[in-house]
Scaffold this motif. Structure first.
Motif, PDB file in Angstrom:
ATOM      1  N   GLN A  48      22.469   2.029 -10.486  1.00 49.28           N
ATOM      2  CA  GLN A  48      21.272   2.511 -11.160  1.00 49.28           C
ATOM      3  C   GLN A  48      20.076   1.660 -10.735  1.00 49.28           C
ATOM      4  N   THR A  49      18.924   2.288 -10.603  1.00 49.17           N
ATOM      5  CA  THR A  49      17.710   1.580 -10.197  1.00 49.17           C
ATOM      6  C   THR A  49      17.165   0.759 -11.357  1.00 49.17           C
ATOM      7  N   THR A  50      16.992  -0.549 -11.128  1.00 49.11           N
ATOM      8  CA  THR A  50      16.445  -1.429 -12.153  1.00 49.11           C
ATOM      9  C   THR A  50      15.011  -1.845 -11.846  1.00 49.11           C
ATOM     10  N   ALA A  51      14.593  -1.716 -10.593  1.00 49.39           N
ATOM     11  CA  ALA A  51      13.219  -2.030 -10.202  1.00 49.39           C
ATOM     12  C   ALA A  51      12.943  -1.338  -8.869  1.00 49.39           C
ATOM     13  N   SER A  52      11.680  -1.027  -8.617  1.00 51.90           N
ATOM     14  CA  SER A  52      11.305  -0.429  -7.340  1.00 51.90           C
ATOM     15  C   SER A  52       9.838  -0.698  -7.062  1.00 51.90           C
ATOM     16  N   TRP A  53       9.459  -0.650  -5.798  1.00 50.33           N
ATOM     17  CA  TRP A  53       8.065  -0.777  -5.406  1.00 50.33           C
ATOM     18  C   TRP A  53       7.876  -0.075  -4.072  1.00 50.33           C
ATOM     19  N   PRO A  54       6.673   0.420  -3.803  1.00 53.77           N
ATOM     20  CA  PRO A  54       6.434   1.143  -2.551  1.00 53.77           C
ATOM     21  C   PRO A  54       6.384   0.194  -1.369  1.00 53.77           C
ATOM     22  N   LEU A  55       6.778   0.694  -0.218  1.00 51.27           N
ATOM     23  CA  LEU A  55       6.638  -0.018   1.044  1.00 51.27           C
ATOM     24  C   LEU A  55       5.523   0.640   1.849  1.00 51.27           C
ATOM     25  N   PRO A  56       4.783  -0.142   2.625  1.00 54.10           N
ATOM     26  CA  PRO A  56       3.627   0.412   3.337  1.00 54.10           C
ATOM     27  C   PRO A  56       3.968   1.139   4.622  1.00 54.10           C
ATOM     28  N   GLY A  57       5.239   1.084   5.047  1.00 53.99           N
ATOM     29  CA  GLY A  57       5.608   1.726   6.299  1.00 53.99           C
ATOM     30  C   GLY A  57       7.110   1.796   6.453  1.00 53.99           C
ATOM     31  N   ILE A  58       7.553   2.076   7.665  1.00 51.22           N
ATOM     32  CA  ILE A  58       8.967   2.318   7.948  1.00 51.22           C
ATOM     33  C   ILE A  58       9.797   1.076   7.632  1.00 51.22           C
ATOM     34  N   PRO A  59      10.858   1.193   6.830  1.00 52.50           N
ATOM     35  CA  PRO A  59      11.699   0.038   6.509  1.00 52.50           C
ATOM     36  C   PRO A  59      12.339  -0.552   7.754  1.00 52.50           C
ATOM     37  N   SER A  60      12.313  -1.898   7.842  1.00 47.56           N
ATOM     38  CA  SER A  60      12.848  -2.560   9.015  1.00 47.56           C
ATOM     39  C   SER A  60      13.910  -3.601   8.676  1.00 47.56           C
TER      40      SER A  60
ATOM     41  N   GLY B 136      17.995 -14.262  -6.429  1.00 45.45           N
ATOM     42  CA  GLY B 136      17.430 -12.981  -6.819  1.00 45.45           C
ATOM     43  C   GLY B 136      16.072 -12.688  -6.227  1.00 45.45           C
ATOM     44  N   LEU B 137      15.743 -13.283  -5.078  1.00 41.97           N
ATOM     45  CA  LEU B 137      14.512 -12.963  -4.361  1.00 41.97           C
ATOM     46  C   LEU B 137      14.802 -11.908  -3.306  1.00 41.97           C
ATOM     47  N   VAL B 138      13.871 -10.986  -3.123  1.00 40.69           N
ATOM     48  CA  VAL B 138      14.046  -9.871  -2.198  1.00 40.69           C
ATOM     49  C   VAL B 138      12.943  -9.927  -1.136  1.00 40.69           C
ATOM     50  N   ALA B 139      13.332 -10.096   0.121  1.00 43.35           N
ATOM     51  CA  ALA B 139      12.388 -10.035   1.235  1.00 43.35           C
ATOM     52  C   ALA B 139      12.486  -8.669   1.898  1.00 43.35           C
ATOM     53  N   THR B 140      11.351  -8.075   2.199  1.00 42.63           N
ATOM     54  CA  THR B 140      11.321  -6.794   2.903  1.00 42.63           C
ATOM     55  C   THR B 140      10.317  -6.861   4.040  1.00 42.63           C
ATOM     56  N   THR B 141      10.662  -6.217   5.144  1.00 41.98           N
ATOM     57  CA  THR B 141       9.753  -6.064   6.277  1.00 41.98           C
ATOM     58  C   THR B 141       9.613  -4.585   6.582  1.00 41.98           C
ATOM     59  N   SER B 142       8.352  -4.147   6.766  1.00 44.68           N
ATOM     60  CA  SER B 142       8.068  -2.764   7.128  1.00 44.68           C
ATOM     61  C   SER B 142       7.159  -2.742   8.349  1.00 44.68           C
ATOM     62  N   PHE B 143       7.337  -1.727   9.196  1.00 47.70           N
ATOM     63  CA  PHE B 143       6.367  -1.456  10.250  1.00 47.70           C
ATOM     64  C   PHE B 143       5.214  -0.679   9.631  1.00 47.70           C
ATOM     65  N   VAL B 144       3.979  -1.121   9.903  1.00 45.15           N
ATOM     66  CA  VAL B 144       2.815  -0.485   9.287  1.00 45.15           C
ATOM     67  C   VAL B 144       1.802  -0.128  10.358  1.00 45.15           C
ATOM     68  N   THR B 145       0.842   0.713   9.970  1.00 43.76           N
ATOM     69  CA  THR B 145      -0.268   1.080  10.845  1.00 43.76           C
ATOM     70  C   THR B 145      -1.563   0.773  10.118  1.00 43.76           C
ATOM     71  N   GLY B 146      -2.662   0.870  10.839  1.00 46.79           N
ATOM     72  CA  GLY B 146      -3.959   0.675  10.213  1.00 46.79           C
ATOM     73  C   GLY B 146      -4.607  -0.647  10.538  1.00 46.79           C
ATOM     74  N   HIS B 147      -3.847  -1.608  11.130  1.00 46.68           N
ATOM     75  CA  HIS B 147      -4.469  -2.855  11.549  1.00 46.68           C
ATOM     76  C   HIS B 147      -5.202  -2.633  12.869  1.00 46.68           C
ATOM     77  N   SER B 148      -6.294  -3.346  13.069  1.00 45.99           N
ATOM     78  CA  SER B 148      -7.125  -3.116  14.243  1.00 45.99           C
ATOM     79  C   SER B 148      -6.398  -3.450  15.543  1.00 45.99           C
ATOM     80  N   TYR B 149      -5.400  -4.312  15.486  1.00 45.90           N
ATOM     81  CA  TYR B 149      -4.689  -4.697  16.701  1.00 45.90           C
ATOM     82  C   TYR B 149      -3.448  -3.862  16.935  1.00 45.90           C
ATOM     83  N   ALA B 150      -3.185  -2.855  16.078  1.00 45.26           N
ATOM     84  CA  ALA B 150      -1.951  -2.077  16.202  1.00 45.26           C
ATOM     85  C   ALA B 150      -1.909  -1.259  17.480  1.00 45.26           C
ATOM     86  N   ALA B 151      -3.095  -0.975  18.056  1.00 43.24           N
ATOM     87  CA  ALA B 151      -3.128  -0.136  19.252  1.00 43.24           C
ATOM     88  C   ALA B 151      -2.498  -0.829  20.452  1.00 43.24           C
TER      89      ALA B 151
END
Length: 341
Positions: A121-133, A141-156
């Motif tokens: 059962q889900t006890t907590a949740s939060w949105p991620l800004p991009g594709i889960p990595s 009980g600490l949770v680290a998450t990394t996502s691929f994101v867009t919108g940064h000026s150097y992403a190109a």
């Protein structure tokens, strides 16, 4: 009708035919994919695996169980698997609490991290800004998450990530780790294109991660401090570190590309934290683009895609001695997490 009008009429008819054909193809492919996903999965299932030591993972067997979080017994990795209700892209667990990164597909695709209890059962949740990595759960009980994101000026000119640390109750601990003070050889620097990813926890405040600046041409192993909000670089060329169960070594992926090659070729490697000596595990010759896990203090686990079966991956086991070839440990699996007790 004029020749000009005739040409436009013919073009319109051709366009309609092409669009109709494209629509038929897309519809057919969607129906086929849905049928494939609904087909029975050809795996042996059990109902008592989670009661003992086990490896939790994302199943990639074709059919109705694709993407479902499953488990195999620690002493029978290729044996029957217990299947849970959870569907995840990435998963990590301590046996009681599980973190699940997943994609919510719809008119607008979104991404989320969820913390699940032992009843799934889900006890907590939060949105991620991009594709889960990547994700890691600490014993505290600490949770680290990394996502691929867009919108940064150097992403190109490259990729951009966002890595954060939350508590298991969903509260934010770190914000974006890019905002931590970065110290290289004792000097504070702040390259605009820095990225942080691949966290592995040492204790409730200390972690290791990869920091990269493409403009500087540097990729570092860094030791992070959640209280001091610092990242102190230790070594170049370390990506996606993973701390061994005994806390003495880091497994990581080492860029072993040939000179002049345009793309990386990642090979598993192990760093001794006392001597800072690196052993490259040449027994694996394929490109390992994964955050390695430890089966035990002597064996590494990682996922590799099957070349002839798109979407299907296997978890491989590789001894950390640097001299032994890998073997398939868990077929049709991804994102392994070991529960020893």
């Amino acid at each position: 009708m004029s020749p000009h009008a005739t040409r436009w009429t013919g073009f319109g008819l051709l366009t309609a035919v092409v669009l109709a054909g494209t629509g038929w193809y897309v519809t057919t492919e969607v129906v086929r994919a849905q049928a494939d996903q609904a087909a029975p999965s050809q795996v042996e299932v059990a109902d008592d695996v989670l009661d003992g030591p086990h490896v939790l993972f994302r199943g990639t067997e074709p059919g109705e169980l694709y993407g479902r979080v499953s488990a195999v017994a620690l002493d029978d990795l290729a044996g029957p698997r217990e299947v849970t209700p959870a569907v995840c892209d990435r998963v990590d667990t301590d046996g009681e609490t599980t973190v699940c990164l997943h994609t919510k597909r719809g008119v607008v695709t979104s991404y989320a991290a969820e913390v699940l209890d032992d009843a799934w059962q889900t006890t907590a949740s939060w949105p991620l800004p991009g594709i889960p990595s990547r994700t890691r759960l600490s014993p505290e009980g600490l949770v680290a998450t990394t996502s691929f994101v867009t919108g940064h000026s150097y992403a190109a000119t490259g990729f951009s990530t966002e890595t954060t640390v939350h508590r298991a109750d969903g509260s934010d601990v770190s914000g974006n780790l890019e905002d931590f003070t970065l110290l290289v050889d004792g000097e504070r620097i702040a390259p605009v294109d820095r990225n942080v990813w691949g966290v592995t926890f040492a204790d409730e405040t200390t972690f290791y991660a990869t920091v990269q600046s493409q403009s500087l041409g540097r990729t570092w192993l860094a030791r992070g401090d959640l209280d001091e909000r610092t990242l102190v670089t230790l070594l170049d060329g370390v990506e996606c570190p993973s701390l061994s169960p005994d806390g003495t070594r880091l497994a990581f992926k080492h860029d072993a590309r040939e000179p002049g090659a345009a793309t990386p070729h990642w090979t598993p490697a192990v760093l001794d934290l006392d001597t800072m000596e690196t052993t490259v595990l040449d027994g694996e010759e394929r490109n390992v683009d994964d955050q390695i896990a430890w089966l035990d203090d002597a064996t590494l686990l990682y996922g590799l895609p099957r070349a002839d079966e798109p979407g299907t991956t296997d978890v491989w086991a590789l001894p950390a001695d640097g001299a032994t070839a890998p073997v398939v440990a868990i077929p049709q699996a991804w994102s392994p997490s070991v529960v020893r007790g």
